[in-house]
Every structure is written in C-alpha cells, then in structure tokens.
Design a protein around this motif. Sequence first.
Motif, PDB file in Angstrom:
ATOM      1  N   GLN A 333       0.836  -1.198   0.000  1.00  0.00           N
ATOM      2  CA  GLN A 333       0.000   0.000   0.000  1.00  0.00           C
ATOM      3  C   GLN A 333       0.875   1.253   0.000  1.00  0.00           C
ATOM      4  OE1 GLN A 333      -2.133   1.028   3.536  1.00  0.00           O
ATOM      5  NE2 GLN A 333      -3.633   2.279   2.452  1.00  0.00           N
ATOM      6  N   VAL A 334       0.704   2.095  -0.991  1.00  0.00           N
ATOM      7  CA  VAL A 334       1.351   3.406  -1.029  1.00  0.00           C
ATOM      8  C   VAL A 334       0.487   4.342  -0.196  1.00  0.00           C
ATOM      9  CG1 VAL A 334       2.025   5.326  -2.505  1.00  0.00           C
ATOM     10  CG2 VAL A 334       2.468   2.976  -3.236  1.00  0.00           C
ATOM     11  N   ASN A 335       0.948   4.612   1.012  1.00  0.00           N
ATOM     12  CA  ASN A 335       0.163   5.299   2.025  1.00  0.00           C
ATOM     13  C   ASN A 335       0.922   6.535   2.479  1.00  0.00           C
ATOM     14  OD1 ASN A 335      -1.228   6.115   4.325  1.00  0.00           O
ATOM     15  ND2 ASN A 335      -1.432   4.061   5.163  1.00  0.00           N
ATOM     16  N   ASN A 336       0.323   7.716   2.286  1.00  0.00           N
ATOM     17  CA  ASN A 336       1.020   8.952   2.649  1.00  0.00           C
ATOM     18  C   ASN A 336       1.319   9.067   4.136  1.00  0.00           C
ATOM     19  OD1 ASN A 336       0.696   9.571  -0.058  1.00  0.00           O
ATOM     20  ND2 ASN A 336       0.181  11.696   0.328  1.00  0.00           N
ATOM     21  N   ALA A 337       0.620   8.283   4.967  1.00  0.00           N
ATOM     22  CA  ALA A 337       0.906   8.308   6.400  1.00  0.00           C
ATOM     23  C   ALA A 337       2.307   7.807   6.712  1.00  0.00           C
ATOM     24  CB  ALA A 337      -0.121   7.469   7.158  1.00  0.00           C
ATOM     25  N   LEU A 338       2.952   7.168   5.746  1.00  0.00           N
ATOM     26  CA  LEU A 338       4.348   6.762   5.913  1.00  0.00           C
ATOM     27  C   LEU A 338       5.302   7.944   5.840  1.00  0.00           C
ATOM     28  CD1 LEU A 338       4.354   3.656   3.548  1.00  0.00           C
ATOM     29  CD2 LEU A 338       4.680   3.583   6.022  1.00  0.00           C
ATOM     30  N   GLY A 339       4.830   9.068   5.320  1.00  0.00           N
ATOM     31  CA  GLY A 339       5.740  10.162   5.023  1.00  0.00           C
ATOM     32  C   GLY A 339       5.516  11.454   5.770  1.00  0.00           C
ATOM     33  N   PHE A 340       4.368  12.096   5.554  1.00  0.00           N
ATOM     34  CA  PHE A 340       4.219  13.481   6.018  1.00  0.00           C
ATOM     35  C   PHE A 340       4.391  13.653   7.529  1.00  0.00           C
ATOM     36  CE2 PHE A 340      -0.189  11.981   6.291  1.00  0.00           C
ATOM     37  CZ  PHE A 340      -0.607  12.515   7.489  1.00  0.00           C
ATOM     38  N   PRO A 341       3.927  12.707   8.394  1.00  0.00           N
ATOM     39  CA  PRO A 341       4.147  12.971   9.824  1.00  0.00           C
ATOM     40  C   PRO A 341       5.625  13.058  10.183  1.00  0.00           C
ATOM     41  CG  PRO A 341       2.527  11.216   9.495  1.00  0.00           C
ATOM     42  CD  PRO A 341       3.198  11.449   8.190  1.00  0.00           C
ATOM     43  N   TYR A 342       6.423  12.209   9.562  1.00  0.00           N
ATOM     44  CA  TYR A 342       7.837  12.124   9.925  1.00  0.00           C
ATOM     45  C   TYR A 342       8.671  13.188   9.218  1.00  0.00           C
ATOM     46  CZ  TYR A 342       5.517   7.811  11.019  1.00  0.00           C
ATOM     47  OH  TYR A 342       4.598   6.895  11.466  1.00  0.00           O
ATOM     48  N   LEU A 343       8.238  13.594   8.024  1.00  0.00           N
ATOM     49  CA  LEU A 343       8.884  14.730   7.373  1.00  0.00           C
ATOM     50  C   LEU A 343       8.748  15.985   8.239  1.00  0.00           C
ATOM     51  CD1 LEU A 343       7.756  14.039   3.723  1.00  0.00           C
ATOM     52  CD2 LEU A 343      10.108  14.581   4.361  1.00  0.00           C
ATOM     53  N   PHE A 344       7.537  16.232   8.732  1.00  0.00           N
ATOM     54  CA  PHE A 344       7.343  17.395   9.591  1.00  0.00           C
ATOM     55  C   PHE A 344       8.016  17.205  10.944  1.00  0.00           C
ATOM     56  CE2 PHE A 344       4.103  19.003   6.680  1.00  0.00           C
ATOM     57  CZ  PHE A 344       4.282  20.366   6.811  1.00  0.00           C
ATOM     58  N   ARG A 345       7.992  15.982  11.482  1.00  0.00           N
ATOM     59  CA  ARG A 345       8.667  15.754  12.759  1.00  0.00           C
ATOM     60  C   ARG A 345      10.144  16.121  12.644  1.00  0.00           C
ATOM     61  NH1 ARG A 345       6.776  16.195  17.137  1.00  0.00           N
ATOM     62  NH2 ARG A 345       8.363  17.826  17.002  1.00  0.00           N
ATOM     63  N   GLY A 346      10.798  15.657  11.599  1.00  0.00           N
ATOM     64  CA  GLY A 346      12.202  15.987  11.405  1.00  0.00           C
ATOM     65  C   GLY A 346      12.424  17.465  11.179  1.00  0.00           C
ATOM     66  N   ALA A 347      11.544  18.091  10.388  1.00  0.00           N
ATOM     67  CA  ALA A 347      11.688  19.523  10.112  1.00  0.00           C
ATOM     68  C   ALA A 347      11.470  20.353  11.368  1.00  0.00           C
ATOM     69  CB  ALA A 347      10.704  19.938   9.020  1.00  0.00           C
ATOM     70  N   LEU A 348      10.472  19.998  12.182  1.00  0.00           N
ATOM     71  CA  LEU A 348      10.207  20.745  13.407  1.00  0.00           C
ATOM     72  C   LEU A 348      11.312  20.539  14.439  1.00  0.00           C
ATOM     73  CD1 LEU A 348       6.374  20.077  13.822  1.00  0.00           C
ATOM     74  CD2 LEU A 348       7.448  22.184  13.024  1.00  0.00           C
ATOM     75  N   ASP A 349      11.834  19.326  14.504  1.00  0.00           N
ATOM     76  CA  ASP A 349      12.871  19.040  15.499  1.00  0.00           C
ATOM     77  C   ASP A 349      14.110  19.911  15.311  1.00  0.00           C
ATOM     78  OD1 ASP A 349      11.307  17.176  16.747  1.00  0.00           O
ATOM     79  OD2 ASP A 349      12.283  15.426  15.852  1.00  0.00           O
ATOM     80  N   CYS A 350      14.413  20.244  14.064  1.00  0.00           N
ATOM     81  CA  CYS A 350      15.595  21.083  13.814  1.00  0.00           C
ATOM     82  C   CYS A 350      15.204  22.517  13.461  1.00  0.00           C
ATOM     83  CB  CYS A 350      16.460  20.471  12.713  1.00  0.00           C
ATOM     84  SG  CYS A 350      15.716  20.481  11.071  1.00  0.00           S
ATOM     85  N   ARG A 351      13.909  22.839  13.639  1.00  0.00           N
ATOM     86  CA  ARG A 351      13.406  24.185  13.335  1.00  0.00           C
ATOM     87  C   ARG A 351      13.756  24.612  11.915  1.00  0.00           C
ATOM     88  NH1 ARG A 351      14.757  27.376  19.067  1.00  0.00           N
ATOM     89  NH2 ARG A 351      13.670  25.885  20.416  1.00  0.00           N
ATOM     90  N   ALA A 352      13.445  23.749  10.974  1.00  0.00           N
ATOM     91  CA  ALA A 352      13.796  24.006   9.577  1.00  0.00           C
ATOM     92  C   ALA A 352      13.002  25.180   9.014  1.00  0.00           C
ATOM     93  CB  ALA A 352      13.542  22.760   8.735  1.00  0.00           C
ATOM     94  N   ARG A 353      13.641  25.893   8.109  1.00  0.00           N
ATOM     95  CA  ARG A 353      12.976  27.011   7.422  1.00  0.00           C
ATOM     96  C   ARG A 353      12.086  26.513   6.293  1.00  0.00           C
ATOM     97  NH1 ARG A 353      18.033  28.548   8.908  1.00  0.00           N
ATOM     98  NH2 ARG A 353      18.205  30.527  10.061  1.00  0.00           N
TER      99      ARG A 353
END
Length: 426
Positions: A333-353
């Motif tokens: 299953q190609v499921n977007n839940a595999l991606g967007f939560p963790y993309l944002f988690r990583g971006a927020l953790d390092c305060r990405a621009r």
Amino acid sequence: MADAKSARSPDIGGGAADAQRAEALRSRALAYHAAAPAGKLAIEVTKPCTTQAQLSLAYTPGVAAPVREIARDPEFAYDYTAKGNLVAVVTNGTAVLGLGRVGPLAGKPVMEGKAVLFKHFAGIDAFDIEVEARDADHLIDVVTAIAPGLGGINLEDIAAPDCFRVERELQERLDIPVFHDDQHGTAVIVAAALRNALIVQEKNLESVKVAIVGAGAAGVAIARMLQSMGVQRCFLSDVHGVLHRGRKDLSPWHDDLAVAPEDWTLAEMLADADVVIGVAVRGAIPEAALPTLAPRPVVFALANPDPEIDPRRVRQLRPDAVIATGRSDLPNQVNNALGFPYLFRGALDCRARRIDTGMLLAAVDALADLAREPVSDAVLAAYDLAPDSLRFGPEYIIPKALDPRLRERVAAAVAAAARRSGQARR
C-alpha cells in the motif's frame, strides 16, 4: 492497513456485495464521527492551572514575560510557545479526496483526520484550517497572515494548477516549512516503493522507461522526484492525451515534463515501459497495454478506492510484475501516512525554514532502507501476521504504516538532511 500475508484479492468495483460493503462502511464512519464529542479533535492544556499562582503564570500578569522576550527576539517563540510543534492543515476544498470541489467545510473531516495522523504517528499538534478562498491569491494571503504562530503549513486537497503556485509562493514568503502532501508526500512514498521494486526486478533508475498516467499534482511531483533521483526517461499523460511540446492546453507547470514525441498515443507511451504509475481514475490504464510492457514491469495503480487497472488482472496477465496500490487490503500500500508525519517531525525538530529536495530524498532513502530490514515483532503483531510471513520481496517493498521504527528513522534522516543543506535553525 494492507495485509501482505494474504494472496487473495478482494472484489474491486461493481456488484451488490460491493454496494453493501460501501453502505456498511458509510454507516460506521458516520457513527464514528458523530459520537460525542463530534469530530476527531480537541485541545488539551499542557501546564497546570489549578491554583491562583499557576493561573497568574499562564495568563496575566506572568504571561507578559514571554511576550517581552518574543518581541525582543522572535526566535524565542520556539522556546516559550507551542509554535515549534504546531502545524496547520490548510485546504480550500477544491480537490477533496476523490470527491472533487466539495468546498472547505465539507473538507473539514479530512483535515481533522490529517491532524489526527500528525498527532498519532509523530506527536505533532495540528489545527485544521478550512479557507473559503476567492482564488489562489486570496488563499496565499490568508495563509501568510496566520503563519506567524505556526511551525509549519501542510497544504491539502487544493486543485491543480493552483496548488503549484500556492505552495511556491508560500515557500517564498514564509520562513517555516510549507508542504503540499498531495504532491510531495505522495512522491516520497512512490519513490521509496519504486526504488525497492526495481531492486526486486533487477533494474536501475537510470535506465528504466517510466510512464505516469495522470498529470495532476501527484503526477507532476512524482515525475520531478524521479528525475531528481536519476530517471532519464519519464513520460506523462492526462485525460487529453500524452504530454508533448505540441499541446497548447498545458500549464507552465507542465512545460518541462512535456517531452514525449508529438505523435504518441497512450498505448505508445505505455509500450515497453518498465514502470507504470497511475495517479488518475479507475480505467485510466487499459488492460490491453499489459502485454506490451517491458519484461519484469512495475505497476503502481494508486487511485482509491478503485485502481486505474484491476490488480487481479495485472497479476493474471503479468505474473512477472511487482504491483502496488493505494488500498489497505492489498500488499504494497502506497500510504502517505508513511511520510508526512515524519517529514514534519524531522523539520520541526531542527526548526527548519523549509522542506527542500534533499530532505525529501532523505525520507525516500530511509523508507526504502527500512523495508529491506527484518520486520519487527511489533509490526507482525499489529497486523496479526505469522513470524517470517513479511519480508522484503515482491509483496513487501514499502514499510507498514504501523511500524514503530518510522518516526525515529525518517524524522532523523530528514533533520540530518536539513542540517546539511543549511535549512535547520538548530
């Protein structure tokens, strides 16, 4: 979620049994959403407020202290407010699921659901924001105006071609991540699954012919992602035909992707294709094309709930194919839940621009690598699978959505990529 232990395929499309199942699902879904309290979200207080002293810290007069610090240096908002863990899920209701332009209010259940996934999978707080926007300019202005208190913006269910412009202009105006999941979230999962599918099929990205059926937000983003990974021959089609230079009805967002010969039909685009990716509607990939595909093809039919071509027929006519769909009751299953939560988690953790291409590719690699590792007992238990029943191969090319390793692996890879590219504030 997908159950890869089962080799049987469910009924797909048509029939009284399907109608009964659909009505049963409808009834359960309405009851689920209507149960008190209505909807799927609530707000919780994170600091104690049971004494007068605590209340004086939460609000006046104590709250003035962080106000002064943030006025002196806006970066302190990450230290003294919820900004650093807060994402807005924003829609104008113009392309909601497969239902189309149902409007922002009708899209609210989907946006609430997205916020639930942010919280459940990545511990991110999210507000759903439904905008009654006059046009793309109005939507851009509204999101820009509400952005100061947010750590990121997840754009959702915005129709093409406006979605391309909205995302680009918001990325230019704001200094927080802006991400359109229908574009880049889908592209990340497809790219990770394809990387592994080609390993199974003993092919490489640089030499394959890729045919993408569907040239909306997802199709365009997938094409660009695959090009950034080294794909040299990538062709697209939409409801009007194959994308080529001679067409006068294409938007500027399609110009550099319109590379097919002008005399090609859909059948010619699909002929000898090593990879076929459907991001369109049921029936968009003709069954007659299956025999013309290259040996050991990869077929991703991702329309939901009814794929562009019946996976059972693909399996019957092309037993050498690796197949993926968007359905939870089929393998891969190609499921977007595999991606967007963790993309944002990583971006927020390092305060990405922002979330740049390097961060997306890092997520692709992390997802693909994880699927090639032994599956943990926790995953097998979550899907009620027997030991050793799930291992890398034709029916397991992408991790399961309930794999507890996703948060650590993908988020860490994204944050590391942000630091390498200079997007990280810390």
